[in-house]
Design a protein around this motif. Structure first.
Motif, PDB file in Angstrom:
ATOM      1  N   THR A  41       0.867  -1.174   0.000  1.00 57.42           N
ATOM      2  CA  THR A  41       0.000   0.000   0.000  1.00 57.42           C
ATOM      3  C   THR A  41       0.906   1.227   0.000  1.00 57.42           C
ATOM      4  N   PHE A  42       0.423   2.303  -0.613  1.00 56.43           N
ATOM      5  CA  PHE A  42       1.255   3.474  -0.844  1.00 56.43           C
ATOM      6  C   PHE A  42       0.631   4.747  -0.305  1.00 56.43           C
ATOM      7  N   ASP A  44      -0.244   8.829  -0.886  1.00 54.79           N
ATOM      8  CA  ASP A  44      -0.929   9.478  -2.010  1.00 54.79           C
ATOM      9  C   ASP A  44      -0.014   9.762  -3.192  1.00 54.79           C
ATOM     10  N   ASP A  45       1.307   9.850  -2.966  1.00 54.74           N
ATOM     11  CA  ASP A  45       2.226  10.101  -4.076  1.00 54.74           C
ATOM     12  C   ASP A  45       2.394   8.891  -4.987  1.00 54.74           C
ATOM     13  N   GLY A  46       1.862   7.728  -4.564  1.00 55.83           N
ATOM     14  CA  GLY A  46       1.947   6.514  -5.369  1.00 55.83           C
ATOM     15  C   GLY A  46       3.325   5.895  -5.403  1.00 55.83           C
ATOM     16  N   LYS A  47       4.257   6.421  -4.629  1.00 56.59           N
ATOM     17  CA  LYS A  47       5.634   5.923  -4.630  1.00 56.59           C
ATOM     18  C   LYS A  47       6.118   5.475  -3.254  1.00 56.59           C
ATOM     19  N   THR A  48       5.679   6.149  -2.224  1.00 50.78           N
ATOM     20  CA  THR A  48       6.144   5.855  -0.871  1.00 50.78           C
ATOM     21  C   THR A  48       5.346   4.702  -0.284  1.00 50.78           C
TER      22      THR A  48
END
Length: 119
Positions: A41-42, A44-48
């Motif tokens: 799961t990430f 909101d930045d889709g990377k962290t």
């Protein structure tokens, strides 16, 4: 029995995660026959990466071992782990009308009554 496992990792634990990634992936691969779904799961930045989510078919003791022995758990990055029994009411685009919740009947039972087919 199916269980849902939702994991939240400690904020800023990315540096601890990196050395455990390959061992974690192998750990999951070795247990794939018991895992219905799994993934990170990430933020909101889709990377962290913030944690993970699993649906597993195991008994309660297996689930506890599964979480405890995960290389990410052993690396000390887990903040919170939520484990709950789960039923497969809808899966892969299909509503499964024959599902019965575990345990005694309750108010939710009426939500999964068989659908009536139109003639």
């Amino acid at each position: 029995m199916f269980y849902s496992i939702f994991i939240i990792d400690k904020e800023g634990s990315g540096a601890q995660r990196v050395p455990a990634v390959e061992a974690h992936r192998q750990y999951i691969k070795d247990r794939a026959h018991k895992i219905l779904a799994a993934g990170a799961t990430f933020a909101d930045d889709g990377k962290t990466v913030r944690g993970g989510s699993y649906i597993v078919e195991m008994d309660k003791d297996e689930v506890e071992r599964f979480v405890a022995e995960d290389p990410f758990t052993l690396a000390g990055i887990r903040e919170k782990v939520i484990v709950q029994p789960w039923i497969k009411a809808c899966f892969n685009g299909e509503f499964l009308i024959t599902v019965t919740p575990p345990g005694p009947p309750d108010v939710n039972e009426r939500l999964i009554e068989p659908e009536r087919k139109s003639a």
